[in-house]
Design an enzyme around this catalytic site. Structure first.
Site, short mmCIF file in Angstrom:
data_model
loop_
_atom_site.label_atom_id
_atom_site.label_comp_id
_atom_site.label_asym_id
_atom_site.label_seq_id
_atom_site.Cartn_x
_atom_site.Cartn_y
_atom_site.Cartn_z
N SER A 128 67.02 96.65 4.90
CA SER A 128 67.79 95.46 4.51
C SER A 128 66.85 94.32 4.16
O SER A 128 65.72 94.27 4.67
CB SER A 128 68.69 95.03 5.68
OG SER A 128 69.24 93.75 5.45
N TYR A 157 69.88 92.75 14.65
CA TYR A 157 70.07 93.57 13.45
C TYR A 157 68.81 93.52 12.59
O TYR A 157 68.30 94.56 12.16
CB TYR A 157 71.28 93.05 12.65
CG TYR A 157 71.49 93.78 11.33
CD1 TYR A 157 71.97 95.09 11.31
CD2 TYR A 157 71.19 93.17 10.11
CE1 TYR A 157 72.15 95.77 10.11
CE2 TYR A 157 71.38 93.84 8.91
CZ TYR A 157 71.86 95.14 8.91
OH TYR A 157 72.04 95.81 7.73
N1 LIG Z 1 76.45 96.01 3.16
C1 LIG Z 1 75.39 95.24 3.16
O1 LIG Z 1 75.47 94.04 2.77
C2 LIG Z 1 74.05 95.78 3.58
C3 LIG Z 1 72.90 95.04 3.27
C4 LIG Z 1 71.67 95.54 3.65
C5 LIG Z 1 71.56 96.75 4.29
N2 LIG Z 1 72.69 97.46 4.59
C6 LIG Z 1 72.53 98.76 5.25
O2 LIG Z 1 73.10 99.74 4.43
C7 LIG Z 1 73.42 100.89 5.20
C8 LIG Z 1 74.79 101.40 4.78
O3 LIG Z 1 75.77 100.46 5.20
P1 LIG Z 1 77.02 100.07 4.32
O4 LIG Z 1 76.79 98.68 3.87
O5 LIG Z 1 77.29 101.13 3.33
O6 LIG Z 1 78.16 99.98 5.45
P2 LIG Z 1 79.32 100.97 5.89
O7 LIG Z 1 80.31 101.16 4.80
O8 LIG Z 1 79.82 100.44 7.19
O9 LIG Z 1 78.57 102.34 6.12
C9 LIG Z 1 77.88 102.64 7.33
C10 LIG Z 1 78.03 104.13 7.57
O10 LIG Z 1 77.30 104.47 8.76
C11 LIG Z 1 78.08 105.41 9.50
N3 LIG Z 1 77.73 105.31 10.92
C12 LIG Z 1 77.78 104.23 11.71
N4 LIG Z 1 77.44 104.55 12.96
C13 LIG Z 1 77.16 105.88 12.96
C14 LIG Z 1 76.79 106.81 13.95
N5 LIG Z 1 76.61 106.46 15.23
N6 LIG Z 1 76.60 108.10 13.59
C15 LIG Z 1 76.77 108.48 12.31
N7 LIG Z 1 77.13 107.66 11.32
C16 LIG Z 1 77.33 106.36 11.65
C17 LIG Z 1 79.54 104.99 9.23
O11 LIG Z 1 80.45 106.07 9.36
P3 LIG Z 1 81.24 106.37 10.73
O12 LIG Z 1 81.77 105.05 11.23
O13 LIG Z 1 82.31 107.32 10.32
O14 LIG Z 1 80.25 106.99 11.65
C18 LIG Z 1 79.47 104.57 7.78
O15 LIG Z 1 79.71 105.67 6.93
C19 LIG Z 1 73.34 100.45 6.67
O16 LIG Z 1 72.17 100.96 7.25
C20 LIG Z 1 73.26 98.93 6.57
O17 LIG Z 1 72.57 98.38 7.65
C21 LIG Z 1 73.93 97.01 4.22
#
Ligand SMILES: NC(=O)c1ccc[n+]([C@@H]2O[C@H](COP(=O)([O-])OP(=O)(O)OC[C@H]3O[C@@H](n4cnc5c(N)ncnc54)[C@H](OP(=O)(O)O)[C@@H]3O)[C@@H](O)[C@H]2O)c1
Length: 256
Positions: free
Chosen positions: A151, A164
């Site tokens: 991130s 985080y």
């Molecule tokens: N969105 C942003 O603005 C942003 C910015 C920078 C970085 N990121 C990073 O991008 C990555 C993807 O996030 P996203 O934005 O796409 O959010 P998201 O839609 O909430 O996706 C996160 C995924 O992680 C899975 N997950 C969470 N806990 C888990 C566990 N214990 N075991 C297995 N799977 C797990 C969730 O599925 P389940 O709940 O079904 O397990 C979900 O599919 C993350 O690492 C986040 O920190 C996001």
């Protein structure tokens, strides 16, 4: 060079139930990558979004592997399931993550533990499980990729996102450090550092003020889409194997 070089590869994508992981899995599958989908919500991987079904309907191959990355035994079972179905993999995307901001003074050790277990230990478990596959693929002359989704928070501090940000800084450091071990073995390590992206990540924020602040940022900045990140991952992993676009900060244009 197009993305067609991806055809025939075998991937593991964590966090495939939503957001960047789901978008990446779909895009990779559309280029003929066999994709193992890891996340906790089985129904998202199968019945609800029918990701595996949709991917297969579109001509791809996908395997739903419900997995909680915070549970070591569960990860071990998932790894066995992937290997039994697909054999060794050559592309790993660590997209699973949770973001639970709160002031450090609130002392939310439950949230800290969840973020550390998922964003750091969970990613490490996946890396430990599949790195031997990547090394073997590279040794056989094939392209091998480890992609970690960190991130912008790894570099830029935001108030109340200390833990985080620390987990993401750990992942960015891990990517840098792993390159010294895996690069000489021709395993490519790519660290993606997105800014504001419209996914379900913010839905879990347990603080009304910070939740409202995020809504305001989305209104003002026009966030990226999960597909934007998937596109970047498909681009980096489809380059020639000696080319490593190793670290990418990708932000909405309006996010300074
Ligand atoms: N969105 C942003 O603005 C942003 C910015 C920078 C970085 N990121 C990073 O991008 C990555 C993807 O996030 P996203 O934005 O796409 O959010 P998201 O839609 O909430 O996706 C996160 C995924 O992680 C899975 N997950 C969470 N806990 C888990 C566990 N214990 N075991 C297995 N799977 C797990 C969730 O599925 P389940 O709940 O079904 O397990 C979900 O599919 C993350 O690492 C986040 O920190 C996001």
């Amino acid at each position: 060079m197009s993305y067609d070089t991806l055809t025939g590869r075998t991937a593991v994508v964590t966090g495939a139930a939503s957001g960047m992981g789901e978008a990446t899995a779909r895009l990779l599958a559309s280029y003929g990558v066999r994709v193992a989908l890891l996340a906790r919500r089985a129904e998202r991987l199968t019945d609800l979004t029918d990701l595996a079904g949709k991917i297969e309907a579109a001509g791809g191959q996908a395997l739903a592997v419900p997995t909680d990355l915070t549970d070591a035994a569960c990860v071990d079972a998932a790894v066995r399931q992937v290997h039994t179905a697909y054999g060794a993999v050559d592309l790993v995307v660590n997209a699973a993550g949770v973001m639970l901001p709160n002031p450090v003074t609130a002392g939310r050790t439950d949230e800290w533990q969840c973020m550390l277990d998922t964003n750091v230990t969970g990613a490490l478990r996946v890396i430990r499980a599949f790195t031997p596959d990547l090394i073997a693929a590279a040794a056989a002359g094939r392209t091998a990729d480890l992609v970690n989704i960190s991130s912008i928070g790894a570099h830029v501090p935001f108030p109340h996102y200390a833990v985080y940000g620390a987990t993401k800084a750990a992942l960015t450091y891990l990517s840098q450090s792993l390159r010294t071990e895996l690069g000489p073995l021709d395993v490519r390590v790519t660290n993606i550092e997105p800014g504001l992206t419209d996914t379900e990540l913010a839905d879990h924020v347990d603080n009304a003020e910070l939740s409202g602040q995020l809504d305001g940022m989305f209104d003002a900045l026009i966030g990226l889409s999960a597909d934007d990140i998937a596109d970047l991952i498909a681009f980096t992993t489809s380059r020639a194997r000696h080319v490593n676009l190793r670290q990418a900060i990708v932000l909405p244009t309006r996010q300074a």
